[in-house]
Motif scaffolding. Structure first.
Motif, PDB file in Angstrom:
ATOM      1  N   GLN A  50     -19.395  41.400  37.074  1.00  0.00           N
ATOM      2  CA  GLN A  50     -18.465  42.130  36.267  1.00  0.00           C
ATOM      3  C   GLN A  50     -17.646  43.044  36.747  1.00  0.00           C
ATOM      4  O   GLN A  50     -16.463  43.150  36.287  1.00  0.00           O
ATOM      5  CB  GLN A  50     -19.509  42.738  35.290  1.00  0.00           C
ATOM      6  N   ASP A  51     -18.187  43.869  37.856  1.00  0.00           N
ATOM      7  CA  ASP A  51     -17.303  44.756  38.751  1.00  0.00           C
ATOM      8  C   ASP A  51     -16.293  44.015  39.213  1.00  0.00           C
ATOM      9  O   ASP A  51     -15.340  44.682  39.125  1.00  0.00           O
ATOM     10  CB  ASP A  51     -18.375  45.559  39.503  1.00  0.00           C
ATOM     11  N   TYR A  52     -16.691  43.101  39.958  1.00  0.00           N
ATOM     12  CA  TYR A  52     -15.622  42.383  40.673  1.00  0.00           C
ATOM     13  C   TYR A  52     -14.303  41.967  39.879  1.00  0.00           C
ATOM     14  O   TYR A  52     -13.331  41.926  40.031  1.00  0.00           O
ATOM     15  CB  TYR A  52     -16.199  41.324  41.411  1.00  0.00           C
ATOM     16  N   ALA A  53     -14.832  41.197  38.826  1.00  0.00           N
ATOM     17  CA  ALA A  53     -13.850  40.932  37.884  1.00  0.00           C
ATOM     18  C   ALA A  53     -12.832  41.965  37.216  1.00  0.00           C
ATOM     19  O   ALA A  53     -11.840  41.857  37.193  1.00  0.00           O
ATOM     20  CB  ALA A  53     -14.510  40.208  36.549  1.00  0.00           C
ATOM     21  N   ASN A  54     -13.635  43.123  36.980  1.00  0.00           N
ATOM     22  CA  ASN A  54     -12.836  44.340  36.471  1.00  0.00           C
ATOM     23  C   ASN A  54     -11.763  44.634  37.547  1.00  0.00           C
ATOM     24  O   ASN A  54     -10.807  44.884  37.134  1.00  0.00           O
ATOM     25  CB  ASN A  54     -13.751  45.460  36.407  1.00  0.00           C
ATOM     26  N   ALA A  55     -12.279  44.521  38.747  1.00  0.00           N
ATOM     27  CA  ALA A  55     -11.342  45.062  39.846  1.00  0.00           C
ATOM     28  C   ALA A  55     -10.283  44.106  40.101  1.00  0.00           C
ATOM     29  O   ALA A  55      -9.110  44.452  40.092  1.00  0.00           O
ATOM     30  CB  ALA A  55     -12.098  45.240  41.334  1.00  0.00           C
ATOM     31  N   ILE A  56     -10.636  42.858  39.793  1.00  0.00           N
ATOM     32  CA  ILE A  56      -9.483  41.894  39.905  1.00  0.00           C
ATOM     33  C   ILE A  56      -8.475  42.197  38.750  1.00  0.00           C
ATOM     34  O   ILE A  56      -7.115  41.946  39.020  1.00  0.00           O
ATOM     35  CB  ILE A  56     -10.048  40.336  39.660  1.00  0.00           C
TER      36      ILE A  56
END
Lengths: 281, 230
Positions: A50-56
């Protein structure tokens, strides 16, 4: 969660955030290459999906969502009483083509009743519902025939629309596959597990390509993977222009929907204002 | 027509897969026949016919109750009420006719001196009446236990009532009894004519009852307005 599961979760998160398909594929491929060559635990290397997707999303932005289409379902002023008990009071919901609406609320607040009224299965005491196009409905349980095979259910539903047996079977199996279920076996519905039976139920409701799809907590008994597939399938249907109403009590899914109708009675004033518009913009 | 046939076919498939039910469907009339076999043959044949009627009614009751939750969604999938109840009735009549065949042959093998055309007509009446009768009870009483008890009451009344009394004509399976009398006792044609007329009238009335209940239950609700896709 191993690397494959992590990558699958990342794909779902990117899709949910409406990252453009090409860009999402590229991101996932890069992450997979990195993990393959560098090794290591993806949770340590990239963090939670989820966090990585938010960063993307922060980095590359999102694809513009499809503009909601014309109104497909409009329920206005729905009131329903059972004896002296008022189950629904003046509930209102509007859903457009390409939208997912969630109907939420505590147990016994009338979520299923509201959906059954929208489907025309029971009558309200007052209010009206306008539906544009074909209606599909998936009940919370039941709605299948114990002694029939999944293929026979598809044929039965297909015949209602004038679809021949072969295409109905193929369409049913293809829809079931999207939920991770191979429906071609000769297993009678009564021998299916609770979750698989719900997959059959869900597949039947979407088989007639409805313009408005009403789902009453259809995911009961689903495992985690199927649950993710279910929401993926809903998003695919939404993107194809279907108006979807899902009864749910899983509040963590609300960020995946476009509209929320909360039927929970308010503690003091009697009823909370229905038709809360929220969730996904 | 395709929808009607599909519902009939699925009803048939469901019943044929219930092997236990099928066995009991066959066992019930057989028991009725054998239990009266040592006495007067007419009683034995009449019991057989009542057994067939009871068995098919019970199957119809359970098929109707089982389809209760499925039918509304089939309605949404494009079926009209008459596709659903007529298709189911067609499937039940087919099952009834199939299980009637051994019971047509049974008295023949037993060496009974009957008018076999009459026995066939009586079996047809039994099956013809039984399917809509069981369906109507299933449509009116949503719980199987209540339905079964009502069915039991009606069949018991049918069994015990004086056939010569005027009240007997109000029982659903009176027709097969009259035709059986013509078949077994070689009475005059009045028995056959009355029986056939009664069978047709009762079947039509019961089918009309089923149609009315299904049409009301599966009606388009007034609060729901359908618009074409714009």
């Amino acid at each position: 969660m191993n690397s494959d599961d992590w990558l699958r979760a990342l794909t779902a998160e990117l899709h949910q955030r409406r990252v453009a398909a090409d860009a999402a594929r590229h991101v996932v491929a890069e992450a997979a290459t990195h993990l393959r060559e560098g090794g290591g635990n993806p949770w340590v290397v990239f963090g939670p999906p989820q966090d990585y997707a938010n960063a993307i999303v922060e980095s590359i932005g999102t694809a513009p969502g499809p503009r909601p289409g014309p109104v497909r379902l409009h329920a206005r002023g729905i009131t329903k009483r059972y004896g002296r008990q008022t189950v629904l009071r003046d509930a209102t919901l509007t859903v457009r083509a390409g939208q997912i609406a969630a109907v939420v609320g505590a147990n016994g607040c009338g979520k299923s009743t509201f959906l059954r009224i929208c489907a025309g299965l029971i009558s309200p005491d007052s209010g009206e519902v306008t539906v544009s196009g074909q209606l599909g409905y998936c009940p919370q349980s039941g709605g299948t025939a114990d002694f029939l095979l999944p293929d026979e259910h598809f044929v039965l539903v297909g015949a209602g629309q004038g679809v021949a047996r072969g295409p109905a079977r193929r369409a049913g199996r293809a829809a079931a596959r999207q939920l991770g279920w191979e429906a071609g076996g000769a297993v009678q519905a009564r021998h299916l597990s609770g979750g698989t039976r719900q997959k059959l139920n869900l597949t039947m409701s979407a088989l007639s390509n409805p313009d408005v799809l009403l789902l009453d907590e259809p995911y009961q008994g689903f495992d985690q993977g199927t649950y993710v597939n279910f929401w993926d399938q809903l998003r695919a249907l939404r993107d194809a222009g279907t108006a979807i109403v899902v009864v749910t009590h899983l509040l963590n899914q609300l960020d995946r929907v476009d509209t929320v109708l909360d039927l929970t009675p308010a503690q003091q004033s009697g009823w909370r204002t229905p038709g809360v518009q929220g969730g996904h913009p | 027509m395709n929808r009607l046939v599909t519902v009939a076919e699925m009803t048939l498939r469901e019943l044929l897969r219930r092997r236990g039910v099928l066995l009991l469907l066959l066992l019930m009339p057989l028991t009725f026949y054998l239990i009266r076999r040592d006495a007067y043959l007419g009683q034995s044949v009449r019991s057989l016919l009542l057994g067939v009627g009871w068995a098919v009614s019970t199957a119809a009751l359970f098929a109707t109750t089982a389809a209760r939750e499925l039918e509304p969604r089939l309605r949404l999938a494009g079926y009209r009420p008459h596709h659903l109840y007529l298709g189911r009735m067609l499937g039940l009549w087919t099952v009834g006719l199939v299980i009637s065949v051994p019971f047509f042959l049974l008295p023949m093998l037993d060496g009974a001196d009957l008018r076999y055309g009459g026995l066939a007509a009586a079996l047809l009446c039994s099956v013809g009446v039984a399917a809509p009768f069981g369906m109507l009870i299933g449509a009116l009483l949503p719980r199987e236990l209540e339905g079964t008890l009502l069915l039991l009451t009606v069949v018991t009344v049918q069994m015990l009532i004086n056939p010569a009394g005027s009240g007997a004509k109000l029982t659903p399976f009176w027709s097969s009894r009259e035709i059986a009398t013509w078949s077994v006792d070689h009475t005059d044609g009045g028995y056959l004519a009355r029986g056939v007329l009664h069978g047709i009238a009762v079947t039509a009335l019961l089918a009309l009852g089923v149609a009315s209940v299904a049409t009301v239950r599966l009606r388009r609700r007034r609060h729901l307005r359908h618009l074409p896709v714009g």
